[in-house]
Design an enzyme around this catalytic site. Sequence first.
Site, PDB file in Angstrom:
ATOM      1  N   LYS A 130       0.870  -1.184   0.000  1.00 29.61           N
ATOM      2  CA  LYS A 130       0.000   0.000   0.000  1.00 29.61           C
ATOM      3  C   LYS A 130       0.900   1.224   0.000  1.00 29.61           C
ATOM      4  O   LYS A 130       2.030   1.159   0.486  1.00 29.61           O
ATOM      5  CB  LYS A 130      -0.880   0.008   1.259  1.00 29.61           C
ATOM      6  CG  LYS A 130      -2.125   0.828   1.107  1.00 29.61           C
ATOM      7  CD  LYS A 130      -3.243   0.059   0.411  1.00 29.61           C
ATOM      8  CE  LYS A 130      -4.450   0.943   0.149  1.00 29.61           C
ATOM      9  NZ  LYS A 130      -5.596   0.177  -0.342  1.00 29.61           N
ATOM     10  N   ASP A 170      -7.042   4.348  -4.506  1.00 30.48           N
ATOM     11  CA  ASP A 170      -7.680   4.161  -3.198  1.00 30.48           C
ATOM     12  C   ASP A 170      -8.308   5.516  -2.869  1.00 30.48           C
ATOM     13  O   ASP A 170      -8.560   6.317  -3.793  1.00 30.48           O
ATOM     14  CB  ASP A 170      -6.640   3.736  -2.141  1.00 30.48           C
ATOM     15  CG  ASP A 170      -7.277   3.289  -0.823  1.00 30.48           C
ATOM     16  OD1 ASP A 170      -7.843   2.184  -0.782  1.00 30.48           O
ATOM     17  OD2 ASP A 170      -7.238   4.048   0.168  1.00 30.48           O
TER      18      ASP A 170
END
Length: 452
Positions: A130, A170
């Site tokens: 991430k 995201d």
Amino acid sequence: MAITEHVDLSKFMAGLQKRNPGQPEFVQAVQEVAEDIFEFIKDKSVYHEYQILRRLAEPDRVISFRVCWEDDEGNIRVQRGWRVQNNNAIGPYKGGIRFHSAVDESTLKFLAFEQTFKNALTGLPMGGAKGGANFNPRGKSDHEVMRFCQSFMTELYRHVGADVDVPAGDIGVGAREIGYMFGQHKRITNSFTGVLTGKGVEYGGSLIRTEATGYGTGYFLADMLKTRGLQLDGHTVVISGSGNVAIHAAEKITQLGGLVVTLSDSGGFIHDPKGIDAGKLAWVKSQKTRKRGRISDYVREFPEAEFIAGRPPWCVPCDIAVPCATQNELTGDDARVLLGNGCLAVAEGSNMPCTLEAAHLFKAAEILYAPGKAANAGGVAVSGLEISQNVARMSWKQNEVEQLLVGIMSEIHDRCVEYGRRAGTNHIDYVRGANVAGFKKVADAMLAFGVV
Ligand code: NDP
């Protein structure tokens, strides 16, 4: 090899907390997984001996870097960017990029840890990562966002690659930001590779990728309801958020017969008791994507709805709750209200939206409760399919990709049932099922590699 002494859960968590001071989100995410994994491995010494959970909870690497950019007034601005590469035992690192003022190392470590299990659950060969920056695109001009994305990629390109690490979007990173980052990567490296997913369909993106996370959550919810002989038809659904995941979860749930009555953003929520049908959703979509509007604008267009400022929507009576905004958006108190109102299912569209207390309450009440790593895995699954299309230099048709998505969500559901059925009952603990199934796949690959 010498047998390492087995530590218990509380000692394990105390050590983790000591090694990660000031990182509560990361500690929370590991705790939620460790509670199930310690139970699963208690009679499986090989996982203890090789310290698998201890190694999974230590990212392969955390890269942190400065991102300088110039705003429209000519001021030099400095942000911090990160990429957390958690584990690549089963495939290249994969996971989104988040741009939000609250992004920090703890948040990205928790998301990268969760992503490792989620990606394993999809059955596709993807490790977990991430990234992001403490930059908020809201209120910035297109050119400011472009300059920021270009500066961010000017460092990130050293750490990513089609066979190394493939980021996606995201919170705060949608088609516009992916386009700017892909363009900069192409310019710097003079190569056109599938280094990002969520790309525009004109330059290698997959159909249905934008919709996949929310659609997948809708399909997973329908699969869960089926285990109790229920359908979405006739059920009232409360959804939080009004971004990519929330809008597409609302769309699929409505198509499957559910009555969606709320959406929200950080300003508050709208309640439309008649239901946010396809026409109203199309309006929200265009406001949010093209005009980047606020959910409070909804009540001007649809006056039968009301806007409640400064609160999440969990007080609205419902059969099903689908949090789709951000982490820790549903507390223990919210869970008590939902359960008191007879809520029978919760499917997490966002990552770790429930606090540990809320999650424990849902588990204890034995309602249908799907963790994000299972219910929202459709997005990364279609990202995996985008990678396959890029490698094959092909574009699959919309219905082909959606059918694959339906199949993958149903296989994830099967894996949760296999590892989550509570002994001697018909109850399925989806949290345990998802944690154990994801862990087992990654752990067995790690065992095959020895100590690396
Ligand atoms: P978007 O940026 O498109 O939308 C986020 C939404 O959540 C916005 O409505 C935003 O409101 C709201 N929100 C964000 N922070 C808060 C907060 N602190 N309080 C209340 N509302 C808030 O993001 P996505 O829809 O892409 O992502 C939502 C969640 O889903 C995240 O947890 C993400 O990690 C997860 N997810 C996303 C995937 C994807 O494919 N996009 C894949 C899997 C999971 P506002 O505009 O006011 O900030």
